[in-house]
Scaffold this motif. Structure first.
Motif, PDB file in Angstrom:
ATOM      1  N   VAL C  94       0.838  -1.200   0.000  1.00  7.81           N
ATOM      2  CA  VAL C  94       0.000   0.000   0.000  1.00  7.81           C
ATOM      3  C   VAL C  94       0.872   1.249   0.000  1.00  7.81           C
ATOM      4  O   VAL C  94       1.821   1.359   0.780  1.00  7.81           O
ATOM      5  CB  VAL C  94      -0.922   0.010   1.239  1.00  7.81           C
ATOM      6  N   ILE C  95       0.547   2.166  -0.907  1.00  5.05           N
ATOM      7  CA  ILE C  95       1.208   3.478  -0.931  1.00  5.05           C
ATOM      8  C   ILE C  95       0.115   4.530  -0.819  1.00  5.05           C
ATOM      9  O   ILE C  95      -0.721   4.662  -1.715  1.00  5.05           O
ATOM     10  CB  ILE C  95       2.025   3.668  -2.228  1.00  5.05           C
ATOM     11  N   ASP C  96       0.135   5.271   0.268  1.00  5.02           N
ATOM     12  CA  ASP C  96      -0.904   6.264   0.511  1.00  5.02           C
ATOM     13  C   ASP C  96      -0.369   7.658   0.183  1.00  5.02           C
ATOM     14  O   ASP C  96       0.586   8.124   0.802  1.00  5.02           O
ATOM     15  CB  ASP C  96      -1.348   6.219   1.970  1.00  5.02           C
ATOM     16  N   LEU C  97      -0.992   8.328  -0.784  1.00  3.97           N
ATOM     17  CA  LEU C  97      -0.546   9.679  -1.130  1.00  3.97           C
ATOM     18  C   LEU C  97      -1.132  10.741  -0.195  1.00  3.97           C
ATOM     19  O   LEU C  97      -0.744  11.899  -0.264  1.00  3.97           O
ATOM     20  CB  LEU C  97      -0.896  10.013  -2.592  1.00  3.97           C
ATOM     21  N   ALA C  98      -2.067  10.336   0.648  1.00  2.72           N
ATOM     22  CA  ALA C  98      -2.603  11.263   1.644  1.00  2.72           C
ATOM     23  C   ALA C  98      -1.765  11.160   2.923  1.00  2.72           C
ATOM     24  O   ALA C  98      -0.687  10.562   2.927  1.00  2.72           O
ATOM     25  CB  ALA C  98      -4.066  10.942   1.906  1.00  2.72           C
ATOM     26  N   ALA C  99      -2.264  11.730   4.009  1.00  3.84           N
ATOM     27  CA  ALA C  99      -1.433  11.913   5.199  1.00  3.84           C
ATOM     28  C   ALA C  99      -1.545  10.793   6.234  1.00  3.84           C
ATOM     29  O   ALA C  99      -0.844  10.818   7.241  1.00  3.84           O
ATOM     30  CB  ALA C  99      -1.789  13.245   5.862  1.00  3.84           C
TER      31      ALA C  99
END
Lengths: 345, 345, 345, 345
Positions: C94-99
């Motif tokens: 998983v790569i989360d571009l949010a915080a």
């Protein structure tokens, strides 16, 4: 002093009215309504007006619009028609910047605006507020339908040619370009900075509401049947409108004679500048002013005349024109409060 | 009426002077010079002025500037110093929008502007034309050095803090941003649309001429030695300047007290708007007007105060300020001809 | 081929992921979700992708994200934390571009993002996805918190100085400027073209969420307590970010030595360009590419070092960095699919 | 690998060639000439190319262009005609991005470009480099005249209609709009940011060089005499071109049949996208890519067909098209090195 009310002052034509009226020597702004912003000082929403406009928005039910001399509607289509009757009955003049009172043809209105016209009986006395073509009627009007921005340029650009009968009325093309403020102050993705900047597009090519409005007016200038192909485009600039008008000449006529048609037609107009033949007006030469500039071309000395028309869509194309109408209706000098010099650069 | 001459009216500060003076009720524009454009009507070069300015450019030798009451120099640095003496001797007041008479320190001038100062003896009577900080001297001045655009924002933003002694004068940082018109109207690749649009950069970070000018003025406000780190940046917009000023507080002081310093300092100023604490002024809220707006911040209630200052670089940052000085010098109400409402949107 | 899912692909980081992945030789886009656009072909919403992306959006419940090798969250804050657990349990990275997974300090997260963190237990294994500072951990990570755009520039600009201990960690100032796309693709009046074009402003001066994220990371580089004053500004351009970083030197050090700190730190980095000392990088020199450029200044050879950092906020500041992380996690050459040459002009 | 020379690489078509060739798998850039920038590394002038192009500019006399396989001329008009002969004699293919080899009609060339054609004998073998209309000839060509930007859109937009004979060839109108980069990288006041931003204008309305070029090509598609009215406009954006083409139908034909004409004509083309009938393509949907998009309209189901065509003027309108020609000439897959996905936003 003229007591002025504005209904729906939170959009771009509303704030532009406020800017113009703030330095108008005969204007006394007495009420400005907004359902959503009730109680909010105008200058809080628009810091550009800090120290210049002291009023707060008030909800429509609180504002005593009947005490005004004139009320401007800077609202979506359909609002003015619901309130005009009462205002007129109270002796208040009405200037609607939306489309409710622009067209006499109710069927066309209802087709293009997708709503029933709730005030048809007032249409017959509504006056189309384009001073250069309709000044005498505006003088006596109680109710003004202020022209659309595109139609203003198309009418003023085609009128001298149509009236002189030198072009084929059945084959008019108007390729028009508008700044993004013409789309209004609405929370829509399509007019975000990141969606419109550094790009260009046409829209509404299949048909646009300003076509029937324009044709209705152009038709009054000629016996021939008018056919108009109108294509609007969106330019990545805030203000400004450029219309490139194409017409086919139906007779031998010199460029000097064409130019003379325009210079004669507009020789007494303070807000129309007929530039030298062959000029290329820039929209910025009218920025934030009520000026509209026109230049003629005859490519290859051929059968087409090309008319270039520029204006600021929010001023001559909307709020400035509305104030110009107000000045006429109240017997003021037409340029009162409208002498802003265009901003350059 | 004040008879006005403009030397070098083809640049942006020149055309902005023309825009402002065209509606100034006491201004009579009598001469505008340009060597290159001799004989060319101003309105031909600037169609935005068609119908508003009738004058043509004339070469400097033909223009009778000595018959003017005041002459503005909207020229490159170095021109005013060569002509000021003769004008003053003929009783003509002089307002230089370039740097010739801004700094008392000749060595600094010569270092940063790369030219010898040819008129040092006049420097002692030259007055720095920032009305809010120097009004009394301007009233009696014959010769004005009109402030640079960046220095105007830095001085008006730091002054109340420095004068009150609440910040560390030795550690000021000014991160400033200007629209492209600040670079002038010159045929240079670096300021082409395709080079500057949709991009952002700093320039002159190692050192900029506006630093010594600003320090010279700030130093008059405090006993402590002033040290200023100034970083200019170029913003892809035509007009507008935003200065973000950082200072370290040297004492315990409430936000209310900080705010009061500014409100007191500028309470009688028509062109300075101290906004509510914590506001974020936009440059457009001053567009095409002589307003300058200031807002204070105290991030994290920490040791730094951040002052945000916005103005239109061509108006309060240049030509508007020059006209404000003229009004003061001739005993007119300071706001005469300067009451344009900012353009929004 | 790496099977890829994107959750929430209708925003700017989503469409930028699509642009990058469309030419990534190892990427196989298998699902892209959007509740609102279920069934709509991606290329219908984004004509720029016609012929390049064949997928349609599908509602989250229909998309089989568990069959992916990696899932990117290009969603508002709070979405990834709700879905990460299940994906990880199914072996999906998983790569989360949010915080959601950027900060280890839950209290700070909850304070600044105004929501409870629903997945605290995963935080300890979440890796901060800034490859140049954290590459080894990214190699082994299952869960990435992709850095914010501003924090990327601040960390890469301050890191060599902080690690070498040559600056005062307790007095860092970052004056940062971002293009409007950084505000996302949302129907909000504040980011309309007519509201942001030809203007400039600061925002969030009192405090911004990127401050605690950045401090948490900077603190890992030094024993001293880090204090950071961060001021974001909005630039009228679509893409691009320019950070002007100010730090006070705590020792005598030559400009050459300062420059060497950066050149050494980034000598093996393909996406970091340390420009010659005294350069002024433009944001456009990174436009639409994964490059970040840095230049050092020492105004007046004084006590401050000024670091200029530019990047494209949507690429190195978001989607490009995320793909860079993916490449590292899957053992690909780090530059795979990321070799776009910046667009100029 | 193809050994490539570029003559005059400092303008916008030159740097765009460099951007494209930097990732072209078969291109080996061996020489790039500039008299003024002799010895200057390309990446110093264009920081966007740092790390991607290692070459320095060399003066024309030092560069061994005869050792190249192909030489691109990204020069002002008149340069290629002086050097083409020698290159061809040395077995080097030539692609001229200027106008020298676009038109067979020497008189027209000399009239519109104001110079004598010094290489008339080569004209007969010069091939007009518009692959979608001229692919077979390009395959065998040694000398290519790369089309103008506007003519590319006009030809690809009118061709299917003219070839099918369904429109009146004697009454074509093309209202075209270009981004500012089309004016080149020249130190001219007229294309400064402050002169062109936030404004819109027409230019060259009386006549433009792209008219005879376009007519010469259109005339090959029909027996009827072609008459074209072409009006160019300048849009405040860097890249992008939008042509709004008007033609009168000379027969009863359904919208489906019109659409089919275009879909059939371009069904095998990788760089032409015929959008669904009634679409409104935005220029940004082609930004920085070699795509050209077309959409058809039939306003009011009337006698006119309106064709909307968009492209990036620097790619499909110039350098991308030139590389496309090169690919064809050297037997490479036509899309080699040209698969950039348009940048959005």
């Amino acid at each position: 002093m003229i007591k002025i009310g504005i209904v729906g002052g939170t959009g771009y034509t509303g704030v532009e009215l406020l800017r113009i009226l703030a330095t108008h020597p005969q204007a006394q702004l007495t009420a400005i309504t907004s359902r959503k912003e009730d109680g909010v000082p105008v200058a809080q929403m628009y810091p550009s007006l800090r120290g210049r406009v002291d009023l707060a928005f008030s909800s429509p039910d609180k504002a005593n619009l009947n005490a005004c001399d004139v009320v401007f509607f800077a609202t979506p289509h359909g609002v003015a028609m619901a309130q005009a009757r009462e205002l007129l009955d109270n002796g208040v003049k009405v200037i609607d910047l939306a489309a409710d009172f622009r067209m006499q043809d109710v069927a066309q209105f209802e087709k293009w605006y997708g709503m029933e016209h709730s005030c048809k009986d007032l249409l017959s006395e509504a006056v189309y507020g384009l001073p250069e073509l309709n000044r005498e009627k505006i003088k006596k009007a109680r109710l003004i339908g202020n022209p659309g921005c595109y139609p203003t340029t198309m009418q003023l650009g085609f009128a001298p040619l149509l009236k002189a009968g030198v072009i084929d009325a059945g084959n008019l093309i108007a390729d028009c370009k508008s700044g993004v403020s013409g789309a209004g102050r609405k929370a829509e993705i399509g007019i975000l900075f990141s969606e419109t900047s550094d790009s260009f597009k046409a829209y509404g090519v299949a048909g646009h509401r300003h076509t029937p409005e324009t044709i209705e007016q152009l038709q009054t200038m000629t016996d021939k049947e008018v056919s108009l192909l109108f294509t609007p485009h969106l330019v990545p600039m805030i203000r400004g409108m450029h219309s490139t008008l194409y017409a086919q000449l139906n007779q031998d006529i010199s460029n000097e004679a064409l130019q003379a048609l325009f210079e004669d037609a507009y020789k007494d107009e303070q807000f129309i500048d007929v530039m030298p033949f062959g000029s290329h007006p820039e929209t910025r030469s009218t920025r934030a002013s009520n000026m509209l500039r026109i230049a003629l071309h005859r490519p290859g000395n051929g059968k087409h005349v090309v008319v270039l028309v520029v204006q600021d869509n929010l001023v001559k194309g909307a709020s400035g024109q509305a104030v110009q109408c107000m000045n006429i209706m109240f017997g003021l000098a037409e340029e009162t409060g409208l002498q802003h010099v265009p901003i350059n650069p």
